[in-house]
Design a protein around this motif. Sequence first.
Motif, PDB file in Angstrom:
ATOM      1  N   ILE A  39       2.457   2.338   0.293  1.00 27.84           N
ATOM      2  CA  ILE A  39       1.447   3.395   0.185  1.00 27.84           C
ATOM      3  C   ILE A  39       1.836   4.428  -0.869  1.00 27.84           C
ATOM      4  N   SER A  40       3.139   4.695  -1.038  1.00 24.61           N
ATOM      5  CA  SER A  40       3.540   5.653  -2.082  1.00 24.61           C
ATOM      6  C   SER A  40       3.264   5.076  -3.469  1.00 24.61           C
ATOM      7  N   THR A  41       3.469   3.773  -3.622  1.00 24.18           N
ATOM      8  CA  THR A  41       3.185   3.132  -4.909  1.00 24.18           C
ATOM      9  C   THR A  41       1.698   3.209  -5.229  1.00 24.18           C
ATOM     10  N   ILE A  42       0.876   2.960  -4.213  1.00 22.84           N
ATOM     11  CA  ILE A  42      -0.569   2.972  -4.407  1.00 22.84           C
ATOM     12  C   ILE A  42      -1.099   4.394  -4.592  1.00 22.84           C
ATOM     13  N   ALA A  43      -0.627   5.307  -3.750  1.00 23.95           N
ATOM     14  CA  ALA A  43      -1.167   6.676  -3.758  1.00 23.95           C
ATOM     15  C   ALA A  43      -0.626   7.516  -4.910  1.00 23.95           C
ATOM     16  N   PHE A  44       0.675   7.396  -5.211  1.00 26.63           N
ATOM     17  CA  PHE A  44       1.309   8.253  -6.209  1.00 26.63           C
ATOM     18  C   PHE A  44       1.572   7.557  -7.540  1.00 26.63           C
ATOM     19  N   GLY A  45       1.543   6.229  -7.512  1.00 25.41           N
ATOM     20  CA  GLY A  45       1.991   5.506  -8.698  1.00 25.41           C
ATOM     21  C   GLY A  45       3.493   5.622  -8.854  1.00 25.41           C
ATOM     22  N   ARG A  46       4.158   5.963  -7.755  1.00 25.61           N
ATOM     23  CA  ARG A  46       5.610   6.155  -7.752  1.00 25.61           C
ATOM     24  C   ARG A  46       6.149   5.673  -6.412  1.00 25.61           C
ATOM     25  N   THR A  47       7.059   4.710  -6.435  1.00 22.27           N
ATOM     26  CA  THR A  47       7.594   4.144  -5.196  1.00 22.27           C
ATOM     27  C   THR A  47       8.702   5.029  -4.646  1.00 22.27           C
ATOM     28  N   PHE A  48       8.611   5.363  -3.352  1.00 20.67           N
ATOM     29  CA  PHE A  48       9.636   6.208  -2.740  1.00 20.67           C
ATOM     30  C   PHE A  48      11.017   5.563  -2.830  1.00 20.67           C
ATOM     31  N   GLY A  49      11.116   4.264  -2.541  1.00 22.60           N
ATOM     32  CA  GLY A  49      12.405   3.579  -2.588  1.00 22.60           C
ATOM     33  C   GLY A  49      13.084   3.442  -1.244  1.00 22.60           C
ATOM     34  N   PHE A  50      12.309   3.479  -0.133  1.00 25.83           N
ATOM     35  CA  PHE A  50      12.903   3.295   1.192  1.00 25.83           C
ATOM     36  C   PHE A  50      13.575   1.927   1.301  1.00 25.83           C
ATOM     37  N   LEU A  51      12.921   0.885   0.774  1.00 30.92           N
ATOM     38  CA  LEU A  51      13.486  -0.461   0.847  1.00 30.92           C
ATOM     39  C   LEU A  51      14.761  -0.581   0.012  1.00 30.92           C
ATOM     40  N   GLU A  52      14.746   0.016  -1.160  1.00 34.55           N
ATOM     41  CA  GLU A  52      15.918  -0.049  -2.031  1.00 34.55           C
ATOM     42  C   GLU A  52      17.107   0.652  -1.397  1.00 34.55           C
ATOM     43  N   GLN A  53      16.851   1.809  -0.794  1.00 41.66           N
ATOM     44  CA  GLN A  53      17.928   2.565  -0.153  1.00 41.66           C
ATOM     45  C   GLN A  53      18.238   2.046   1.250  1.00 41.66           C
ATOM     46  N   ASP A  54      17.273   1.314   1.837  1.00 42.40           N
ATOM     47  CA  ASP A  54      17.399   0.829   3.217  1.00 42.40           C
ATOM     48  C   ASP A  54      17.775   1.981   4.141  1.00 42.40           C
ATOM     49  N   ASP A  55      17.003   3.055   4.019  1.00 46.79           N
ATOM     50  CA  ASP A  55      17.337   4.272   4.761  1.00 46.79           C
ATOM     51  C   ASP A  55      16.087   5.124   4.916  1.00 46.79           C
ATOM     52  N   ASP A  56      16.087   5.964   5.964  1.00 47.30           N
ATOM     53  CA  ASP A  56      15.002   6.918   6.172  1.00 47.30           C
ATOM     54  C   ASP A  56      15.210   8.087   5.218  1.00 47.30           C
ATOM     55  N   MET A  57      14.689   7.935   4.011  1.00 45.46           N
ATOM     56  CA  MET A  57      14.903   8.940   2.976  1.00 45.46           C
ATOM     57  C   MET A  57      14.321  10.286   3.380  1.00 45.46           C
ATOM     58  N   PHE A  58      15.046  11.332   3.042  1.00 41.84           N
ATOM     59  CA  PHE A  58      14.738  12.727   3.389  1.00 41.84           C
ATOM     60  C   PHE A  58      14.201  12.870   4.819  1.00 41.84           C
TER      61      PHE A  58
ATOM     62  N   LYS B 144      -3.890   7.624 -15.670  1.00 39.47           N
ATOM     63  CA  LYS B 144      -3.507   6.281 -15.242  1.00 39.47           C
ATOM     64  C   LYS B 144      -4.646   5.639 -14.465  1.00 39.47           C
ATOM     65  N   ASN B 145      -4.735   4.313 -14.547  1.00 40.18           N
ATOM     66  CA  ASN B 145      -5.753   3.584 -13.787  1.00 40.18           C
ATOM     67  C   ASN B 145      -5.201   3.175 -12.429  1.00 40.18           C
ATOM     68  N   ASP B 146      -4.850   4.192 -11.635  1.00 41.92           N
ATOM     69  CA  ASP B 146      -4.391   3.941 -10.281  1.00 41.92           C
ATOM     70  C   ASP B 146      -5.302   4.699  -9.318  1.00 41.92           C
ATOM     71  N   MET B 147      -4.957   4.730  -8.044  1.00 46.27           N
ATOM     72  CA  MET B 147      -5.833   5.354  -7.063  1.00 46.27           C
ATOM     73  C   MET B 147      -5.987   6.854  -7.326  1.00 46.27           C
ATOM     74  N   LEU B 148      -4.890   7.529  -7.581  1.00 47.17           N
ATOM     75  CA  LEU B 148      -4.964   8.958  -7.888  1.00 47.17           C
ATOM     76  C   LEU B 148      -5.784   9.182  -9.149  1.00 47.17           C
ATOM     77  N   GLY B 149      -5.603   8.325 -10.148  1.00 49.10           N
ATOM     78  CA  GLY B 149      -6.387   8.433 -11.376  1.00 49.10           C
ATOM     79  C   GLY B 149      -7.868   8.292 -11.110  1.00 49.10           C
ATOM     80  N   SER B 150      -8.235   7.412 -10.165  1.00 52.04           N
ATOM     81  CA  SER B 150      -9.637   7.239  -9.797  1.00 52.04           C
ATOM     82  C   SER B 150     -10.182   8.512  -9.153  1.00 52.04           C
ATOM     83  N   PHE B 151      -9.387   9.117  -8.271  1.00 52.04           N
ATOM     84  CA  PHE B 151      -9.819  10.355  -7.624  1.00 52.04           C
ATOM     85  C   PHE B 151     -10.087  11.435  -8.675  1.00 52.04           C
ATOM     86  N   VAL B 152      -9.169  11.566  -9.616  1.00 51.06           N
ATOM     87  CA  VAL B 152      -9.303  12.588 -10.666  1.00 51.06           C
ATOM     88  C   VAL B 152     -10.542  12.304 -11.513  1.00 51.06           C
TER      89      VAL B 152
END
Length: 523
Positions: free
Chosen positions: A181-200, A266-274
């Motif tokens: 959802i962070s990738t879709i909504a922000f165009g930026r992946t949080f990285g929970f899977l990469e860190q394998d941790d509950d980030m922040f 950007k042609n992502d979800m946030l870009g569509s909203f804007v």
Amino acid sequence: MPYLLLLVSALAGAYLAVQRVYSWNRLRHIPGPPWCGWSDIWMLRRAWSGSMYKDLGKLHQQYGSLVRVAPNYVICGDPAEVRRMWAVRSEWDRGLWFKGFQLDPPKDNLISMLDNELHASLRTKMAAGYAGKGIDGLHESIDAQIARFVTLIESKYLSTDTKLRAVDFARKVQYLTLDVISTIAFGRTFGFLEQDDDMFDHIKTTEDSLPLMQMIALVPWLLGLLQSRVFKMFMPSHKDVVGLGKVLSIAKEVVAERYGDNKITKNDMLGSFVAHGLSQQHAEAESAVQIAAGSDTTATSLRTGILSIATSPQVHATLLAEIDSAIAQGRISSPITDAEARALPYLQACIKETLRFWPPITGIVPRVCPREAKVCGVNVPAGTNVGWSAWAVLRDEGVFGKDAGVFWPGRWLMRVYEGAEEGEGEWEEKDKERLKRMERTVELVFGQGKWGCMGKGIAMIEINKVFVELFRRFDFAVLNPAQPIEYEFGYGLQMQKGIYMRISRRKDLDTSTRNSADVQVSE
């Protein structure tokens, strides 16, 4: 002076007593626990403990389809009546309960907004984005995160005959949904899977805050108190370095890049909203809501669906047979497409049954009518909060049959042999009218009409893909059959923690099938 104070106290007491009697009397014809007509205590205690979802189901078994649970709250357990109240042209509108879900008060979002015109305008600006129109790589983004999830399991949590690597599947699945959802909504992946941790500490603080949010929703005057200067400091803030406040901070930062003289397009979800005219303030609010609501609800459907299928041998075997057959016949790509998944009848039956048996959203979501109206044949005074019982509606025996209390995807389909050998034949629909009624009822999980969930389409794409990509590769075994879910609670959202599993590679796959399932997605 003492006499004046005594008089004022007496008058105030008399006023409160009269008000309470009046409140009790206006709904006294609706059955329910005796004290619920006088006090909110029954409702608030269940809300705080997280047991309201199941307790409301028990009340409907005892009192019928319409139950009073507080001085100005009644709950409906009739599927047809809920659909009618939630219909597009219904007079019933959202109650103040929804104000409790302002993530950054007093800013409204799609969930907390009560004004019909403003809400309709906001939905119009966001419709294209949620539909995926003009968005580059929506499906590819989901595929990429699922591939990372598969890699995480294979690299750290894959058990063998000689080695057990226990994993809390409930928590790992939420890492996946947060990254999607962070990738879709922000165009930026949080990285929970990469860190394998509950980030922040996002998941922890969200779970900790849900009881309070539920209480605020049920007692709306608390919202005004929490927005005061005294309590504002305790609410999530974009200045926080952990939890929901951190999500608000990221949303504010990412959204700011899309506005102003040097804005990024950007042609992502946030870009569509804007592009469709969403203001910067609303873009911040909606981006945060996507993370908070979209990840929790989808994670619940995934973790409970995998658990239910894995612990039901016949269901598990039937689903695997369908997936393996589709792979062998070339009807499934790697990774699977949404269209291919939707063409698998038993998979769809499993998903529908998961949503029915484990609804991710269990809040009472009350509606209010400006005039006296009939609900379940009973007159309900204007201004009364009328919520729904997800338990009663989704386990209604008149809709789903006498076995509505068990997990059984077969209720959505039937096997017709017509002289063929056992194990052959086609899947076809049961009684079409009953099937349609079942589907309309389960769809209530996502709301309906003008207040329906806009994220349903994206959530279903993710669920379709994850079910197949996991079951085509892995076997799942619960490590504690006596208590498969360590902790379950419902505060408007149904949540689970501690689903400890043994995940192993499927041994019944031939080499060619296994390779076709692994190589492309794990790249």
